[in-house]
Design a protein around this motif. Sequence first.
Motif, PDB file in Angstrom:
ATOM      1  N   LEU A 253       5.511 -25.679  65.430  1.00  0.00           N
ATOM      2  CA  LEU A 253       4.452 -26.660  65.533  1.00  0.00           C
ATOM      3  C   LEU A 253       3.134 -26.004  65.177  1.00  0.00           C
ATOM      4  CD1 LEU A 253       5.453 -28.460  68.820  1.00  0.00           C
ATOM      5  CD2 LEU A 253       5.820 -29.238  66.507  1.00  0.00           C
ATOM      6  N   ASN A 254       2.407 -26.617  64.300  1.00  0.00           N
ATOM      7  CA  ASN A 254       1.159 -26.059  63.818  1.00  0.00           C
ATOM      8  C   ASN A 254       0.137 -25.894  64.929  1.00  0.00           C
ATOM      9  OD1 ASN A 254      -0.340 -25.082  61.644  1.00  0.00           O
ATOM     10  ND2 ASN A 254      -1.483 -27.003  61.548  1.00  0.00           N
ATOM     11  N   ALA A 255       0.033 -26.868  65.816  1.00  0.00           N
ATOM     12  CA  ALA A 255      -0.944 -26.793  66.907  1.00  0.00           C
ATOM     13  C   ALA A 255      -0.685 -25.583  67.776  1.00  0.00           C
ATOM     14  CB  ALA A 255      -0.883 -28.060  67.757  1.00  0.00           C
ATOM     15  N   CYS A 256       0.556 -25.214  67.923  1.00  0.00           N
ATOM     16  CA  CYS A 256       0.910 -24.094  68.791  1.00  0.00           C
ATOM     17  C   CYS A 256       0.608 -22.755  68.138  1.00  0.00           C
ATOM     18  CB  CYS A 256       2.375 -24.161  69.170  1.00  0.00           C
ATOM     19  SG  CYS A 256       2.760 -25.674  70.058  1.00  0.00           S
ATOM     20  N   LYS A 257       0.438 -22.729  66.831  1.00  0.00           N
ATOM     21  CA  LYS A 257       0.144 -21.478  66.142  1.00  0.00           C
ATOM     22  C   LYS A 257      -1.331 -21.111  66.254  1.00  0.00           C
ATOM     23  CE  LYS A 257       3.699 -21.858  62.636  1.00  0.00           C
ATOM     24  NZ  LYS A 257       3.963 -22.065  61.221  1.00  0.00           N
ATOM     25  N   ARG A 258      -2.197 -22.091  66.285  1.00  0.00           N
ATOM     26  CA  ARG A 258      -3.617 -21.780  66.218  1.00  0.00           C
ATOM     27  C   ARG A 258      -4.316 -21.756  67.568  1.00  0.00           C
ATOM     28  NH1 ARG A 258      -6.464 -26.419  66.782  1.00  0.00           N
ATOM     29  NH2 ARG A 258      -5.442 -28.348  66.200  1.00  0.00           N
ATOM     30  N   ALA A 259      -3.646 -22.085  68.615  1.00  0.00           N
ATOM     31  CA  ALA A 259      -4.275 -22.102  69.926  1.00  0.00           C
ATOM     32  C   ALA A 259      -3.308 -21.576  70.972  1.00  0.00           C
ATOM     33  CB  ALA A 259      -4.691 -23.535  70.289  1.00  0.00           C
TER      34      ALA A 259
ATOM     35  N   ASP B  59       1.237 -32.910  65.091  1.00  0.00           N
ATOM     36  CA  ASP B  59       2.406 -32.120  64.695  1.00  0.00           C
ATOM     37  C   ASP B  59       3.634 -33.013  64.543  1.00  0.00           C
ATOM     38  OD1 ASP B  59       1.259 -29.615  64.443  1.00  0.00           O
ATOM     39  OD2 ASP B  59       1.596 -29.085  66.537  1.00  0.00           O
ATOM     40  N   ILE B  60       3.811 -33.925  65.461  1.00  0.00           N
ATOM     41  CA  ILE B  60       4.935 -34.871  65.377  1.00  0.00           C
ATOM     42  C   ILE B  60       4.785 -35.733  64.126  1.00  0.00           C
ATOM     43  CG2 ILE B  60       6.127 -36.800  66.499  1.00  0.00           C
ATOM     44  CD1 ILE B  60       5.037 -35.584  69.192  1.00  0.00           C
ATOM     45  N   GLU B  61       3.579 -36.162  63.875  1.00  0.00           N
ATOM     46  CA  GLU B  61       3.286 -36.964  62.678  1.00  0.00           C
ATOM     47  C   GLU B  61       3.660 -36.195  61.408  1.00  0.00           C
ATOM     48  OE1 GLU B  61       1.882 -40.465  60.861  1.00  0.00           O
ATOM     49  OE2 GLU B  61       2.027 -40.082  63.010  1.00  0.00           O
ATOM     50  N   ARG B  62       3.322 -34.905  61.360  1.00  0.00           N
ATOM     51  CA  ARG B  62       3.670 -34.083  60.194  1.00  0.00           C
ATOM     52  C   ARG B  62       5.184 -33.982  60.026  1.00  0.00           C
ATOM     53  NH1 ARG B  62      -1.120 -31.721  61.005  1.00  0.00           N
ATOM     54  NH2 ARG B  62      -0.650 -30.142  62.535  1.00  0.00           N
TER      55      ARG B  62
ATOM     56  N   LYS C  27      11.786 -44.267  65.342  1.00  0.00           N
ATOM     57  CA  LYS C  27      11.636 -44.688  66.745  1.00  0.00           C
ATOM     58  C   LYS C  27      11.543 -43.534  67.740  1.00  0.00           C
ATOM     59  CE  LYS C  27      13.771 -49.114  65.886  1.00  0.00           C
ATOM     60  NZ  LYS C  27      15.073 -49.710  65.734  1.00  0.00           N
ATOM     61  N   PRO C  28      12.459 -42.552  67.726  1.00  0.00           N
ATOM     62  CA  PRO C  28      12.334 -41.486  68.722  1.00  0.00           C
ATOM     63  C   PRO C  28      11.055 -40.662  68.556  1.00  0.00           C
ATOM     64  CG  PRO C  28      14.230 -41.081  67.289  1.00  0.00           C
ATOM     65  CD  PRO C  28      13.661 -42.399  66.920  1.00  0.00           C
ATOM     66  N   PHE C  29      10.611 -40.481  67.319  1.00  0.00           N
ATOM     67  CA  PHE C  29       9.369 -39.759  67.073  1.00  0.00           C
ATOM     68  C   PHE C  29       8.177 -40.561  67.607  1.00  0.00           C
ATOM     69  CE2 PHE C  29      12.149 -38.046  63.735  1.00  0.00           C
ATOM     70  CZ  PHE C  29      11.926 -36.688  63.862  1.00  0.00           C
ATOM     71  N   ASP C  30       8.168 -41.856  67.330  1.00  0.00           N
ATOM     72  CA  ASP C  30       7.073 -42.713  67.790  1.00  0.00           C
ATOM     73  C   ASP C  30       7.013 -42.784  69.312  1.00  0.00           C
ATOM     74  OD1 ASP C  30       6.349 -43.220  65.153  1.00  0.00           O
ATOM     75  OD2 ASP C  30       7.451 -45.119  65.050  1.00  0.00           O
TER      76      ASP C  30
ATOM     77  N   ASN D 143       4.402 -32.294  78.272  1.00  0.00           N
ATOM     78  CA  ASN D 143       3.613 -31.109  77.938  1.00  0.00           C
ATOM     79  C   ASN D 143       4.153 -30.457  76.665  1.00  0.00           C
ATOM     80  OD1 ASN D 143       5.772 -29.361  78.550  1.00  0.00           O
ATOM     81  ND2 ASN D 143       5.101 -29.106  80.665  1.00  0.00           N
ATOM     82  N   ARG D 144       3.560 -29.361  76.276  1.00  0.00           N
ATOM     83  CA  ARG D 144       3.902 -28.698  75.022  1.00  0.00           C
ATOM     84  C   ARG D 144       5.384 -28.304  74.968  1.00  0.00           C
ATOM     85  NH1 ARG D 144       4.794 -23.607  74.500  1.00  0.00           N
ATOM     86  NH2 ARG D 144       4.827 -22.690  72.447  1.00  0.00           N
ATOM     87  N   LEU D 145       5.858 -27.638  76.005  1.00  0.00           N
ATOM     88  CA  LEU D 145       7.234 -27.171  75.996  1.00  0.00           C
ATOM     89  C   LEU D 145       8.216 -28.338  76.025  1.00  0.00           C
ATOM     90  CD1 LEU D 145       8.765 -24.547  75.859  1.00  0.00           C
ATOM     91  CD2 LEU D 145       8.761 -24.458  78.353  1.00  0.00           C
ATOM     92  N   GLU D 146       7.945 -29.343  76.827  1.00  0.00           N
ATOM     93  CA  GLU D 146       8.800 -30.535  76.862  1.00  0.00           C
ATOM     94  C   GLU D 146       8.822 -31.223  75.496  1.00  0.00           C
ATOM     95  OE1 GLU D 146       8.235 -31.830  81.533  1.00  0.00           O
ATOM     96  OE2 GLU D 146       6.727 -32.407  80.068  1.00  0.00           O
ATOM     97  N   CYS D 147       7.682 -31.218  74.823  1.00  0.00           N
ATOM     98  CA  CYS D 147       7.606 -31.815  73.482  1.00  0.00           C
ATOM     99  C   CYS D 147       8.516 -31.060  72.511  1.00  0.00           C
ATOM    100  CB  CYS D 147       6.160 -31.796  72.989  1.00  0.00           C
ATOM    101  SG  CYS D 147       5.932 -32.558  71.375  1.00  0.00           S
ATOM    102  N   ILE D 148       8.489 -29.737  72.596  1.00  0.00           N
ATOM    103  CA  ILE D 148       9.346 -28.926  71.721  1.00  0.00           C
ATOM    104  C   ILE D 148      10.811 -29.259  71.965  1.00  0.00           C
ATOM    105  CG2 ILE D 148      10.160 -26.571  71.284  1.00  0.00           C
ATOM    106  CD1 ILE D 148       7.222 -25.675  71.724  1.00  0.00           C
ATOM    107  N   PHE D 149      11.199 -29.346  73.250  1.00  0.00           N
ATOM    108  CA  PHE D 149      12.599 -29.637  73.553  1.00  0.00           C
ATOM    109  C   PHE D 149      12.992 -31.049  73.132  1.00  0.00           C
ATOM    110  CE2 PHE D 149      12.220 -26.187  76.892  1.00  0.00           C
ATOM    111  CZ  PHE D 149      12.888 -25.269  76.105  1.00  0.00           C
TER     112      PHE D 149
END
Length: 193
Positions: A1-7, A20-23, A40-43, A55-61
């Motif tokens: 995820l791009n957001a996770c690389k820069r912050a 990131d999900i949109e990308r 649908k699952p992405f939206d 949160n971030r980790l839950e989003c990754i999973f």
Amino acid sequence: LNACKRAPKEEVTPKDLYYDIERMQIDMRTSVFKDLYDPKPFDQLKEEVMEGKINRLECIFRLRDILKEFKCVHLSLIPVDYNDLYGKIIPFHFYCFGKDYHVYYTLPKYQKYLGCKLVEIGGVDIEKVCKILSENSVHPYETDMGAKYCIEANGISYFDLETAGLVQKKNRVNLTLENQEGKRVNVVCRPFT
């Protein structure tokens, strides 16, 4: 995820995760998987992220679970802090002989358990543990034979065991092993890096 690389992890905002999900959705719509792509699952995930439910980790999973539905072992999502999450392993390596997993490598202090059969982890039968770990795996296992690698891997990840609810208090992992005479013994160990 791009957001996770820069912050740093703590500074990733829901908006960063949303984009990131949109990308990923844009990539999926134009990839070889475009015929299988379902937005649908992405939206739904984007909604939950923006509502602050994920949160971030839950989003990754969750993204990883969405990608597993494509049933392609080469399509997965691994967090940029993978080594931090998966760097700790338990001090036993197992190999499947027939239908049973046996200790084939361990630290010197546990050598007396070499060859012992793995019966349970955290009080849960090894067949159920294998099912849980393969469902939570980074890679989708398409067959039962493939799923055995979640136990046979080069050390079972402490993070995977923790995520599956198989870790006891004080970061201890309880293994039930059975020796060649059929005697069962509980071995409590801690992960190491």
